[in-house]
Design an enzyme around this catalytic site. Structure first.
Site, short mmCIF file in Angstrom:
data_model
loop_
_atom_site.label_atom_id
_atom_site.label_comp_id
_atom_site.label_asym_id
_atom_site.label_seq_id
_atom_site.Cartn_x
_atom_site.Cartn_y
_atom_site.Cartn_z
N GLU A 172 0.83 -1.21 0.00
CA GLU A 172 0.00 0.00 0.00
C GLU A 172 0.86 1.25 0.00
O GLU A 172 1.88 1.33 0.69
CB GLU A 172 -0.90 -0.02 1.24
CG GLU A 172 -2.28 0.49 0.99
CD GLU A 172 -3.04 -0.34 -0.05
OE1 GLU A 172 -3.05 0.06 -1.23
OE2 GLU A 172 -3.63 -1.36 0.32
N GLU A 210 -6.98 11.11 -14.14
CA GLU A 210 -7.24 11.36 -12.71
C GLU A 210 -6.23 12.36 -12.13
O GLU A 210 -6.57 13.22 -11.34
CB GLU A 210 -7.24 10.04 -11.93
CG GLU A 210 -7.93 10.20 -10.61
CD GLU A 210 -8.46 8.91 -10.02
OE1 GLU A 210 -8.69 7.93 -10.77
OE2 GLU A 210 -8.64 8.89 -8.80
N ASP A 248 -4.40 1.04 -9.60
CA ASP A 248 -5.83 0.74 -9.75
C ASP A 248 -6.20 0.57 -11.22
O ASP A 248 -6.89 -0.39 -11.60
CB ASP A 248 -6.69 1.85 -9.14
CG ASP A 248 -6.32 2.13 -7.69
OD1 ASP A 248 -5.59 1.32 -7.09
OD2 ASP A 248 -6.77 3.16 -7.17
N ASP A 269 2.82 2.36 -5.09
CA ASP A 269 2.87 2.54 -6.55
C ASP A 269 3.55 3.85 -6.93
O ASP A 269 4.39 3.89 -7.83
CB ASP A 269 1.48 2.38 -7.21
CG ASP A 269 0.37 3.24 -6.66
OD1 ASP A 269 0.60 4.00 -5.70
OD2 ASP A 269 -0.76 3.16 -7.22
N GLY A 320 -12.84 2.74 -1.28
CA GLY A 320 -11.45 2.34 -1.49
C GLY A 320 -11.33 1.12 -2.39
O GLY A 320 -10.33 0.41 -2.35
N LEU A 321 -12.35 0.86 -3.22
CA LEU A 321 -12.29 -0.30 -4.12
C LEU A 321 -12.17 0.15 -5.58
O LEU A 321 -12.45 -0.59 -6.50
CB LEU A 321 -13.54 -1.18 -3.93
CG LEU A 321 -13.70 -1.74 -2.51
CD1 LEU A 321 -15.00 -2.53 -2.39
CD2 LEU A 321 -12.51 -2.62 -2.12
N SER A 322 -11.76 1.40 -5.75
CA SER A 322 -11.45 1.93 -7.08
C SER A 322 -12.62 2.02 -8.03
O SER A 322 -12.53 1.63 -9.20
CB SER A 322 -10.34 1.11 -7.75
OG SER A 322 -9.16 1.41 -7.14
C1 GLA Z 1 -5.28 4.73 -4.05
C2 GLA Z 1 -4.57 5.15 -5.32
C3 GLA Z 1 -3.53 4.13 -5.72
C4 GLA Z 1 -2.61 3.77 -4.54
C5 GLA Z 1 -3.44 3.47 -3.29
C6 GLA Z 1 -2.58 3.26 -2.09
O1 GLA Z 1 -6.04 3.60 -4.29
O2 GLA Z 1 -5.49 5.30 -6.37
O3 GLA Z 1 -2.79 4.61 -6.81
O4 GLA Z 1 -1.67 4.78 -4.31
O5 GLA Z 1 -4.36 4.50 -3.01
O6 GLA Z 1 -1.82 2.11 -2.24
#
Ligand code: GLA
Length: 373
Positions: free
Chosen positions: A17, A143, A155, A20, A107-109
């Site tokens: 986490e 984004e 993501d 990236d 937090g699931l994109s």
């Molecule tokens: C969000 C961001 C990702 C990553 C996570 C943390 O989901 O979109 O790019 O940085 O937080 O790992």
């Protein structure tokens, strides 16, 4: 021509986490919640957007797209349209209908899912064939540059390239990736704290700046460091005294979390799920204490899993400050786990959570059914 439907999944990150954007390694999976985008071409230059979830319809002129986000769901679509336009891939207008089932702000994109579904849908109109990693980068740029969240590539990448039954080990520097099979005897149990998180809010971008500050300080003593990925645990500890304590803590999380991801891949490959679970739990403690992106509800959800039958380990997943935890649970215990953790969390926080028992799913693709736009 009947409208075509494109589908892109949300994701859950098993471990790795806030790595990236530090050029590190991440280990996400695509999940069964996804966003669909149905698209039909127009002969004019209008982009007309509708959502199955929100009442407003938006109409934009492709030759004069907004320069600033409107603060609406349409921003993710607009950002992608702007990037496609810049690259010459959106010559004509389109009608787009979006239907999202990824919980928003969990937090699931959900944002990566709508971006990727939009990109595939709009690209299908011009017939341009872009490689999926390039589509992922284009969505990330949408984004970063339009919506204003400085997110990394994780993501969008896994939404494009995930595979059912697998996690995806991504080297966020080279974008090389490997699919890592997930053991069949486990489920991914995702527990939604129901506390909404906001990535465009300041804390996410602040963490990025703190990591950049760490790189600036470390590169004085160790030239050639471009990102925290390049820093060994030894180099970091010998520079500890030269750094403000907060910056040191952020760097320590990143450097140790990179090690944990690589160990986690070995654990999945060798079937050592006990150790995999311990790594996930260690990751949570690090995000809570060093990176400081957890919150009381996430901690309560992680603690609520402790000792439940079939539970290997768990942690907050995604950007943090709310959203979900990810738990590795033996399949046959997953339903009982769902009930017990929900009850424990409710007792501790007074909030009724949503618990999703998931398997990892396929990345973005065209859906063979058609829809009316
Ligand atoms: C969000 C961001 C990702 C990553 C996570 C943390 O989901 O979109 O790019 O940085 O937080 O790992």
């Amino acid at each position: 021509m009947p409208p075509r439907v494109f589908i892109a999944p949300g994701r859950v990150n098993l471990i790795g986490e806030h790595l990236d954007y530090n050029d590190g390694f991440v280990l996400p999976c695509a999940i069964e919640f996804s966003t669909r985008a149905a698209v039909a071409p127009r002969t004019d230059q209008k982009l007309v957007l509708r959502s199955a979830e929100f009442p407003e319809q938006f109409e934009f002129d492709l030759t004069n797209l907004p320069q600033k986000p409107l603060g609406k769901w349409s921003d993710y679509v607009l950002g992608v349209a702007i990037m496609l336009r810049q690259e010459g891939h959106l010559p004509h207008g389109a009608n787009l209908l979006v239907h999202g089932e990824v919980p928003i702000g969990a937090g699931l994109s959900s944002s990566a899912a709508i971006e990727v579904a939009t990109a595939l849908a709009l690209l299908s109109l011009s017939g341009a064939r872009l490689p999926l990693p390039k589509i992922a980068k284009l969505c990330q740029r949408a984004e970063n540059e339009f919506v204003g969240a400085r997110v990394g590539i994780m993501d969008q990448f896994v939404s494009c390239l995930g595979k059912a039954g697998h996690a995806l080990l991504l080297d966020c520097r080279s974008l090389h990736f490997q699919l890592v099979p997930l053991p069949e005897q486990v489920k991914l149990v995702i527990c939604n704290t129901m506390v909404k998180h906001e990535l465009s809010g300041g804390e996410y971008n602040r963490r990025r700046e703190e990591c950049e500050e760490g790189v600036r300080i470390l590169s004085k003593s160790t030239p050639g460091i471009k990102a925290l990925r390049d820093v060994t645990p030894q180099q970091l500890s010998s520079s500890a005294k030269t750094m403000p304590p907060v910056i040191y803590k952020r760097c320590l999380h990143v450097v140790e979390e990179i090690q944990r991801v690589l160990q986690a891949v070995d654990c999945l490959r060798s079937g050592d799920l006990d150790q995999m679970g311990r790594l996930m739990s260690a990751s949570h403690r690090s995000l809570r204490d060093l990176y400081e992106v957890s919150c009381g509800e996430l901690d309560a959800m992680v603690e609520a899993a402790d000792g439940l039958p079939g539970y290997y380990g768990g942690r907050m997943t995604g950007g943090g400050f709310g959203g979900c935890t990810i738990n590795l649970v033996v399949s046959e215990h997953s339903e009982a786990f769902r009930e017990s953790i929900a009850e424990r969390y409710r007792q501790r926080t007074g909030i009724s959570p949503e618990i999703y028992v998931c398997s990892s799913a396929a990345g973005a693709h065209v859906e063979l059914k058609t829809a009316a736009v």
